[in-house]
Scaffold this motif. Structure first.
Motif, mmCIF file in Angstrom:
data_model
loop_
_atom_site.group_PDB
_atom_site.id
_atom_site.type_symbol
_atom_site.label_atom_id
_atom_site.label_comp_id
_atom_site.label_asym_id
_atom_site.label_seq_id
_atom_site.Cartn_x
_atom_site.Cartn_y
_atom_site.Cartn_z
ATOM 1 N N ARG A 1 35.697 20.190 43.463
ATOM 2 C CA ARG A 1 36.631 20.480 44.547
ATOM 3 C C ARG A 1 35.847 21.080 45.709
ATOM 4 O O ARG A 1 34.716 21.521 45.527
ATOM 5 N N VAL A 2 36.444 21.097 46.880
ATOM 6 C CA VAL A 2 35.743 21.564 48.076
ATOM 7 C C VAL A 2 35.208 22.980 47.885
ATOM 8 O O VAL A 2 34.055 23.264 48.214
ATOM 9 N N ASP B 1 44.733 16.626 43.448
ATOM 10 C CA ASP B 1 45.109 17.295 42.198
ATOM 11 C C ASP B 1 45.902 18.537 42.599
ATOM 12 O O ASP B 1 45.317 19.567 42.930
ATOM 13 N N ALA B 2 47.218 18.391 42.612
ATOM 14 C CA ALA B 2 48.114 19.453 43.080
ATOM 15 C C ALA B 2 47.805 19.763 44.538
ATOM 16 O O ALA B 2 47.898 18.884 45.376
ATOM 17 N N ARG B 3 47.380 20.988 44.834
ATOM 18 C CA ARG B 3 47.106 21.378 46.227
ATOM 19 C C ARG B 3 45.655 21.144 46.639
ATOM 20 O O ARG B 3 45.302 21.350 47.788
ATOM 21 N N GLU B 4 44.821 20.755 45.706
ATOM 22 C CA GLU B 4 43.401 20.575 46.007
ATOM 23 C C GLU B 4 43.015 19.102 45.893
ATOM 24 O O GLU B 4 43.709 18.304 45.279
#
Length: 101
Positions: free
Chosen positions: A42-43, A75-78
């Protein structure tokens, strides 16, 4: 076969390869590919691993996505990023190893 005797059909391949190398021609983008070689990230994980700010990582991820080097999956908020092709990881990892010799 000598290099000069190769058919012109390799010209599109050379153009495509040069575009790939141009997309990788940044220390941050090389770092992103190196990190993604070990799996999806993820970022915020890339920010922590590379020690650069989030807007800069996002900007470089945009270049890598446009060049179809990385793919994004929400993936959800990410958003999770992965390499599209492991061959690119080999190119980057080999270049890093070569520079250390």
């Amino acid at each position: 076969m000598e290099a000069s005797a190769r058919p012109d059909s390799t010209a599109p391949d050379l153009l495509t390869a040069s575009e790939l190398l141009r997309a990788l021609a940044s220390p941050v983008r090389l770092g992103i590919v190196r990190e993604l070689a070990s799996g999806a990230k993820r970022v915020h994980e890339l920010v922590a691993a590379l020690g650069v700010n989030q807007p800069l990582v996002s900007q470089h991820l945009r270049v890598l996505r446009t060049s179809r080097i990385v793919a994004a999956r929400r993936d959800a908020r990410e958003v999770e990023y992965t390499l599209v092709d492991d061959h690119v990881a080999h190119i980057v990892l080999d270049a890093i190893r070569h520079s250390q010799e």
